[in-house]
Design a protein around this motif. Structure first.
Motif, mmCIF file in Angstrom:
data_model
loop_
_atom_site.group_PDB
_atom_site.id
_atom_site.type_symbol
_atom_site.label_atom_id
_atom_site.label_comp_id
_atom_site.label_asym_id
_atom_site.label_seq_id
_atom_site.Cartn_x
_atom_site.Cartn_y
_atom_site.Cartn_z
ATOM 1 N N VAL A 3 0.049 -8.429 -11.586
ATOM 2 C CA VAL A 3 0.103 -7.219 -10.780
ATOM 3 C C VAL A 3 -1.196 -6.423 -10.905
ATOM 4 C CG1 VAL A 3 1.271 -4.998 -10.461
ATOM 5 C CG2 VAL A 3 2.618 -7.067 -10.829
ATOM 6 N N ALA A 4 -1.709 -6.271 -12.107
ATOM 7 C CA ALA A 4 -2.931 -5.475 -12.313
ATOM 8 C C ALA A 4 -4.119 -6.087 -11.571
ATOM 9 C CB ALA A 4 -3.238 -5.359 -13.801
ATOM 10 N N ASP A 7 -3.665 -5.691 -7.746
ATOM 11 C CA ASP A 7 -3.827 -4.283 -7.380
ATOM 12 C C ASP A 7 -5.296 -3.930 -7.134
ATOM 13 O OD1 ASP A 7 -3.189 -1.598 -6.906
ATOM 14 O OD2 ASP A 7 -3.204 -1.098 -9.039
ATOM 15 N N PRO A 14 -0.154 -1.014 -5.922
ATOM 16 C CA PRO A 14 0.775 -1.477 -6.950
ATOM 17 C C PRO A 14 2.082 -2.041 -6.392
ATOM 18 C CG PRO A 14 0.221 0.845 -7.295
ATOM 19 C CD PRO A 14 -0.528 0.375 -6.096
ATOM 20 N N SER A 15 2.630 -1.431 -5.340
ATOM 21 C CA SER A 15 3.911 -1.926 -4.817
ATOM 22 C C SER A 15 3.740 -3.270 -4.102
ATOM 23 C CB SER A 15 4.571 -0.900 -3.895
ATOM 24 O OG SER A 15 3.766 -0.638 -2.773
ATOM 25 N N GLN A 18 3.221 -5.924 -6.759
ATOM 26 C CA GLN A 18 4.499 -6.294 -7.364
ATOM 27 C C GLN A 18 5.302 -7.181 -6.421
ATOM 28 O OE1 GLN A 18 5.564 -5.521 -10.674
ATOM 29 N NE2 GLN A 18 6.822 -7.255 -10.046
#
Length: 70
Positions: A3-4, A7, A14-15, A18
């Motif tokens: 995720v990081a 992003d 972030p959403s 994810q």
């Protein structure tokens, strides 16, 4: 990618990052443009189809996305 890492890509917050990770966890690695298109809110929400993406982006970029978003 986690995720990081996702992003940090332009247009991926972030959403969405994810959602990409969640999709891969449930469905496995991306193998086609259709797989990427199925991520909730990523492309379909913006009105893109697999044909649009294939026509707009170069094959190298598509391959990059599929490798990066594994």
């Amino acid at each position: 990618a986690d995720v990081a890492t996702l992003d940090t890509l332009p247009g991926i917050g972030p959403s969405k990052a994810q959602a990409i990770v969640d999709y891969r966890t449930i469905n496995g690695p991306f193998t086609t443009i259709a797989d990427i298109q199925n991520i909730p809110g990523l492309l379909k929400k913006r009105g893109y189809t697999a044909k649009d993406i294939d026509g707009i982006m170069s094959r190298n970029f598509i391959e990059f996305l599929m490798k990066t978003w594994k």
